[in-house]
Design a protein around this motif. Structure first.
Motif, PDB file in Angstrom:
ATOM      1  N   UNK A  43       0.860  -1.187   0.000  1.00 41.03           N
ATOM      2  CA  UNK A  43       0.000   0.000   0.000  1.00 41.03           C
ATOM      3  C   UNK A  43       0.896   1.237   0.000  1.00 41.03           C
ATOM      4  N   UNK A  44       1.105   1.778  -1.174  1.00 42.12           N
ATOM      5  CA  UNK A  44       1.971   2.925  -1.340  1.00 42.12           C
ATOM      6  C   UNK A  44       1.248   3.936  -2.221  1.00 42.12           C
ATOM      7  N   UNK A  45       1.133   5.161  -1.750  1.00 43.32           N
ATOM      8  CA  UNK A  45       0.378   6.178  -2.500  1.00 43.32           C
ATOM      9  C   UNK A  45       1.028   6.496  -3.837  1.00 43.32           C
ATOM     10  N   UNK A  46       2.324   6.225  -3.990  1.00 36.25           N
ATOM     11  CA  UNK A  46       2.978   6.513  -5.265  1.00 36.25           C
ATOM     12  C   UNK A  46       2.437   5.633  -6.384  1.00 36.25           C
ATOM     13  N   UNK A  47       2.046   4.379  -6.062  1.00 32.19           N
ATOM     14  CA  UNK A  47       1.445   3.526  -7.089  1.00 32.19           C
ATOM     15  C   UNK A  47       0.121   4.097  -7.553  1.00 32.19           C
ATOM     16  N   UNK A  48      -0.653   4.686  -6.624  1.00 29.64           N
ATOM     17  CA  UNK A  48      -1.945   5.267  -7.009  1.00 29.64           C
ATOM     18  C   UNK A  48      -1.760   6.479  -7.910  1.00 29.64           C
ATOM     19  N   UNK A  49      -0.646   7.193  -7.767  1.00 25.37           N
ATOM     20  CA  UNK A  49      -0.365   8.293  -8.683  1.00 25.37           C
ATOM     21  C   UNK A  49      -0.079   7.786 -10.090  1.00 25.37           C
ATOM     22  N   UNK A  50       0.501   6.594 -10.191  1.00 27.51           N
ATOM     23  CA  UNK A  50       0.779   6.004 -11.486  1.00 27.51           C
ATOM     24  C   UNK A  50      -0.507   5.497 -12.133  1.00 27.51           C
ATOM     25  N   UNK A  51      -1.295   4.750 -11.375  1.00 28.80           N
ATOM     26  CA  UNK A  51      -2.589   4.259 -11.852  1.00 28.80           C
ATOM     27  C   UNK A  51      -3.360   3.736 -10.655  1.00 28.80           C
ATOM     28  N   UNK A  52      -4.649   4.052 -10.585  1.00 33.23           N
ATOM     29  CA  UNK A  52      -5.476   3.573  -9.480  1.00 33.23           C
ATOM     30  C   UNK A  52      -5.753   2.082  -9.584  1.00 33.23           C
ATOM     31  N   UNK A 123      11.172  20.547 -14.527  1.00 37.90           N
ATOM     32  CA  UNK A 123      10.348  19.361 -14.753  1.00 37.90           C
ATOM     33  C   UNK A 123       9.612  19.029 -13.457  1.00 37.90           C
ATOM     34  N   UNK A 124       8.596  18.240 -13.578  1.00 42.30           N
ATOM     35  CA  UNK A 124       7.750  17.919 -12.435  1.00 42.30           C
ATOM     36  C   UNK A 124       8.452  16.941 -11.491  1.00 42.30           C
ATOM     37  N   UNK A 125       8.383  17.204 -10.191  1.00 44.99           N
ATOM     38  CA  UNK A 125       8.944  16.282  -9.197  1.00 44.99           C
ATOM     39  C   UNK A 125       8.140  14.996  -9.135  1.00 44.99           C
ATOM     40  N   UNK A 126       6.842  15.068  -9.415  1.00 44.83           N
ATOM     41  CA  UNK A 126       5.990  13.886  -9.401  1.00 44.83           C
ATOM     42  C   UNK A 126       6.449  12.886 -10.452  1.00 44.83           C
ATOM     43  N   UNK A 127       6.793  13.370 -11.627  1.00 43.11           N
ATOM     44  CA  UNK A 127       7.243  12.470 -12.684  1.00 43.11           C
ATOM     45  C   UNK A 127       8.550  11.794 -12.306  1.00 43.11           C
ATOM     46  N   UNK A 128       9.440  12.509 -11.645  1.00 44.66           N
ATOM     47  CA  UNK A 128      10.699  11.904 -11.208  1.00 44.66           C
ATOM     48  C   UNK A 128      10.444  10.801 -10.188  1.00 44.66           C
ATOM     49  N   UNK A 129       9.518  11.027  -9.256  1.00 49.84           N
ATOM     50  CA  UNK A 129       9.232  10.010  -8.247  1.00 49.84           C
ATOM     51  C   UNK A 129       8.562   8.793  -8.876  1.00 49.84           C
ATOM     52  N   UNK A 130       7.713   9.007  -9.889  1.00 49.31           N
ATOM     53  CA  UNK A 130       7.092   7.871 -10.565  1.00 49.31           C
ATOM     54  C   UNK A 130       8.117   7.053 -11.341  1.00 49.31           C
TER      55      UNK A 130
END
Length: 192
Positions: A43-52, A123-130
């Protein structure tokens, strides 16, 4: 009147958010003929940012039997939902980063000072974390193959489950004993 409408909206939001339950798996540990399989949902919120719809399972196989086994859970394991739809594991995760840069413009005011302006493009920090979580998945992905007697193998398996109807079954078929050629299956139930 505004307070009543506000209280009604808050109550409705609380009711709806209470109805959305996370996916759980049971049993989490199963043992057959000296082979123990442990599963846990990451259960990691970063996976939900990639796809629910991505479900990531941490799988561990412990071979306590006296002979080697062959496990191919990545290639053969499946999730079957209550409508009979079958989902296979994701072999590679592709992410198409956005080509639009992040633009920011900032104005600062101070007493007895002229206003200052700043402009930046990044560039977006979110994209780097994904991208980092995809790289970590590729490193931690469950590796197929032989599991020697007395050893354990673990790794991650990801499933893309669009429109999955729960409860569903997670099945690891055909774990093969090397010398006796027996095959065993492991089954787990996914519920929401």
């Amino acid at each position: 009147m505004k307070k009543v409408i506000f209280c009604f909206l808050i109550f409705t939001i609380l009711m709806i958010s209470g109805c959305i339950k996370p996916v759980n798996i049971s049993p989490q540990i199963t043992s057959k003929e000296g082979v123990e399989v442990r599963v846990d949902i990451i259960r990691d919120s970063r996976w939900y940012n990639l796809s629910e719809d991505i479900l990531v399972i941490n799988l561990e196989i412990v071979n306590n039997s006296s002979e080697n086994i062959w496990g191919y859970p990545l290639g053969k394991s499946v999730i079957i939902d209550q409508n009979g739809k079958q989902f296979s594991p994701i072999r590679e995760i592709y992410y198409q980063p956005s080509t639009t840069p992040k633009v920011s413009f900032e104005v600062s005011f101070g007493t007895n000072q002229p206003p200052t302006f700043s402009f930046s493009i990044s560039s977006s920090d979110k994209e780097k974390s994904l991208e980092e979580i995809i790289k970590s998945y590729e490193l931690l992905k469950f590796k197929d193959g032989r599991i020697f007697a007395g050893s354990r193998v673990s790794g991650l398996i990801a499933f893309h489950l669009p429109y999955c109807k729960f409860p569903a079954r997670f099945i690891i078929p055909d774990v093969l004993f090397e010398t006796t050629m027996r095959k065993i299956n492991f089954e787990f139930i996914l519920v929401r």
